[in-house]
Enzyme design. Structure first.
Site, PDB file in Angstrom:
ATOM      1  CG  ASP B  93      54.619 -97.257   8.148  1.00 33.08           C
ATOM      2  OD1 ASP B  93      55.265 -97.734   8.806  1.00 33.08           O
ATOM      3  OD2 ASP B  93      53.503 -97.120   7.726  1.00 33.08           O
ATOM      4  N   GLY B  95      55.281 -95.591  11.204  1.00 34.56           N
ATOM      5  CA  GLY B  95      54.039 -96.009  12.324  1.00 34.56           C
ATOM      6  C   GLY B  95      53.031 -94.737  12.935  1.00 34.56           C
ATOM      7  N   GLY B  96      53.519 -93.414  12.562  1.00 36.29           N
ATOM      8  CA  GLY B  96      52.579 -92.601  12.884  1.00 36.29           C
ATOM      9  C   GLY B  96      51.402 -92.471  12.282  1.00 36.29           C
ATOM     10  CG  PHE B  97      49.266 -92.972   7.694  1.00 36.54           C
ATOM     11  CD1 PHE B  97      48.755 -91.640   7.395  1.00 36.54           C
ATOM     12  CD2 PHE B  97      48.477 -94.140   7.512  1.00 36.54           C
ATOM     13  CE1 PHE B  97      47.700 -91.341   6.350  1.00 36.54           C
ATOM     14  CE2 PHE B  97      47.473 -93.826   6.529  1.00 36.54           C
ATOM     15  CZ  PHE B  97      47.017 -92.498   6.295  1.00 36.54           C
ATOM     16  CG  ASP B 147      54.676 -87.886   8.737  1.00 38.21           C
ATOM     17  OD1 ASP B 147      54.329 -89.055   9.567  1.00 38.21           O
ATOM     18  OD2 ASP B 147      54.473 -87.708   7.656  1.00 38.21           O
ATOM     19  N   GLY B 218      50.796 -86.742   3.330  1.00 38.64           N
ATOM     20  CA  GLY B 218      49.641 -85.993   3.432  1.00 38.64           C
ATOM     21  C   GLY B 218      48.862 -85.788   2.368  1.00 38.64           C
ATOM     22  CG  ASP B 268      53.213 -96.589   0.228  1.00 34.10           C
ATOM     23  OD1 ASP B 268      53.392 -95.520   0.287  1.00 34.10           O
ATOM     24  OD2 ASP B 268      52.282 -97.150   0.852  1.00 34.10           O
TER      25      ASP B 268
END
Lengths: 377, 377
Positions: B93, B95-97, B147, B218, B268
């Site tokens: 991913d 890393g933002g989440f 994102d 999201g 995932d």
């Protein structure tokens, strides 16, 4: 009347022995290391991996299992081997040692020890007869007599009192074992602390009672290694050569090698899995602490010559990262790496004894350990 | 200029699709479930068992790995696949989440997000460009654009602001990806919360930027399943049919089945391993809570028809005992049982789509789940 003998001595080399012990659930090659599956599970290891690592026999703790899920429940489910899915030979201890170390409000009497469960506080009584009954319910291949183990250092009077009580409990254990299923075994336990005369008395009394095999208890309880080895040397000559000899709760690879040279055949210890959980590996190069920052960038495995895949293929950098991150996989990998090392060591020792080459193996193995880990890159 | 396409659509059945995605580390069969190896490890599972359970591709979390052991260290050790020993396809991913959910003092700006590490409090900046660089250092087969994900329910204005920012970050991510190694992929992410018009705008904008594949982000952030499925239906028609579609962070077996019917290809979720650690199994009979006392004396396995040995051979009584005793082996067994169930479900779904029989498979699978667990003995 002496009990049937299921042990076959195959070869000796100086004081060391190699043999085969036949149990209802399979053959155990000796010298044998028994990993400890305390409450019906190895900590951090699948049973399938324990077997793949070369394990012939595992140990289950009577104290834990009698409290949860209870011996009666395990019996109804077909015994410990079927319950756990291990399906191999299983030795159970008597429960006495853990009563001393884990339970609350324990009281040792002539008849039994009473205590409160560390799980729910329930009052429980464990007598030699009940211990044998519990071990039979568990489906144990090798049961242990109930004894009292004294932590060292201790007063001689305390050691002697516990040793004499253990002799009487041994006789009661043997009587209680008379109705046990054919092929299962009962081992007596020699006590006597670090007092040679008490060890002699205990050994002679235990052998006079007569068991399928003989254990030395009350060692690895705080004394130096030299004292432990001296006590083995005091006891071994009193034990019948044709019966298996089990040194309880021992130890490091070095302890095992030294004890085998003094005639011991079987061992159990939580050290390989416990040290694994703490980030320490047992290897051909001695103990290696994976927490150490020297491993952080090291792509090399713990031992490129190992035949155990995790030992040969996993980088020190990855193990270091897992240990530092508290990832369960770190404990899982190091536990199996350590068990595999112990079992490989046992296999190598058995081979060396068979070939009459234990002296040479002893020298090279000790030299490897003393040389220590490979230099940092 | 459109990016090369590594996805081959093999068959469709109503809205569902099955295909092959070719990565530098191997082929991924879709629909695919990606277990989450957060910090470079699956919780409670060996990589070898993950593969045996039918896993084609795993997910690594950029946020965790960039902080420890750091992307530069993993790059020096040959990349995430070699570092972990997994050696198969890996999606990372952005890393933002996790910055949003785990770090302290985070601040989202146009250029980047700044935050303090949850490990050592160090101040870190993560921009779309740095995220792509980190994912390249990790050796990711499939990188994700950076994102901003908004937890639902949220104000429409907040959802729109984050969606527009994600579009701009998507363009910057794509530019930063231009120097990436051949065969590696970058997926764009459609945002827009639970607002259909924003989802349309985001989908059109993301596709206009152009990526190797497209994710819907999201979702599974607090909304009911019906909302999630409705949003998939809003987005899917805007995505190119020949590119893989990844629904991020989803979900239960039921979520997966419903999403696949609506055209999603990749998923995932931490649910199978997390629920496993909490004593809950995913099975053909639905979810089974092994803590429940009804299992204490039950010698039957979770599913005697399963082809995964632990699911077929381990008694409910043993699993119950391990869970109640807090033994690590309980979490280990249930994690692999759950991953194996998810992967078997994916395999069965792929087969059903290939045969044009997904409708029938859907009905029988849902009926099995709704019938629930086998009756107590």
């Amino acid at each position: 009347m002496s009990l049937p003998n299921h042990f076959e001595l195959l070869a000796t080399d100086a004081g060391a022995r190699t043999g085969r012990l036949t149990t209802p659930h399979g053959v155990v090659r000796t010298p044998a290391f028994m990993p400890v599956g305390t409450a019906g599970a190895m900590k951090g290891m699948h049973w399938r991996d324990l077997r793949d690592a070369g394990t012939d026999i595992a140990l289950g703790n009577t104290y834990h299992l009698m409290l949860r899920p209870t011996a009666e429940r395990i019996a109804a489910l077909g015994g410990l081997q079927k319950f756990t899915g291990w399906n191999g030979p299983m030795l159970t201890d008597s429960g006495g040692f853990q009563v001393m170390s884990l339970s609350d409000l324990r009281k040792v009497g002539e008849h039994a020890v009473t205590f409160r469960s560390h799980i729910d506080g329930a009052k429980v009584e464990l007598s030699p007869e009940r211990s044998i009954e519990v071990q039979r319910l568990l489906g144990s291949d090798i049961a242990m007599q109930m004894d009292e183990c004294v932590r060292l250092p201790a007063e001689t009077a305390d050691i002697e009192r516990a040793m004499q009580l253990s002799l009487r409990w041994g006789e009661r254990s043997r009587r209680a074992f008379e109705a046990a299923p054919a092929g299962t075994m009962l081992f007596g336990i020699v006590q006597g602390g670090d007092v040679p005369e008490l060890r002699h008395l205990s050994a002679r009394g235990t052998v006079a009672t007569g068991f399928h095999g003989y254990a030395i208890g009350g060692l690895a309880v705080g004394e130096p290694q030299a004292v432990m080895l001296a006590m083995i040397e005091e006891v071994a000559p009193h034990l019948p050569a044709d019966r298996p000899r089990y040194l309880m709760g021992v130890g490091t690879p070095d302890d095992l090698l030294e004890s085998i040279r003094r005639g011991m055949d079987m061992f159990d210890c939580v050290l390989p899995t416990r040290n694994g959980r703490h980030g320490v590996a047992f290897t051909r190069h001695g103990q290696v602490n994976l927490r150490n920052a020297r491993h952080a960038d090291d792509p090399r495995p713990l031992d490129e010559a190992s035949d155990w895949p995790s030992t040969r293929d996993t980088s020190r950098a990855y193990l270091h990262h897992l240990v530092k991150s508290g990832e369960a996989l770190g404990a899982m990998l190091l536990s199996e790496i350590n068990i595999a090392y112990y079992q490989r060591l046992m296999g190598d020792i058995r081979d060396a004894i068979s070939k009459g080459a234990l002296g040479e193996f002893y020298e090279t193995t000790r030299a490897d350990w003393e040389r220590g880990d490979i230099p940092p890159r």
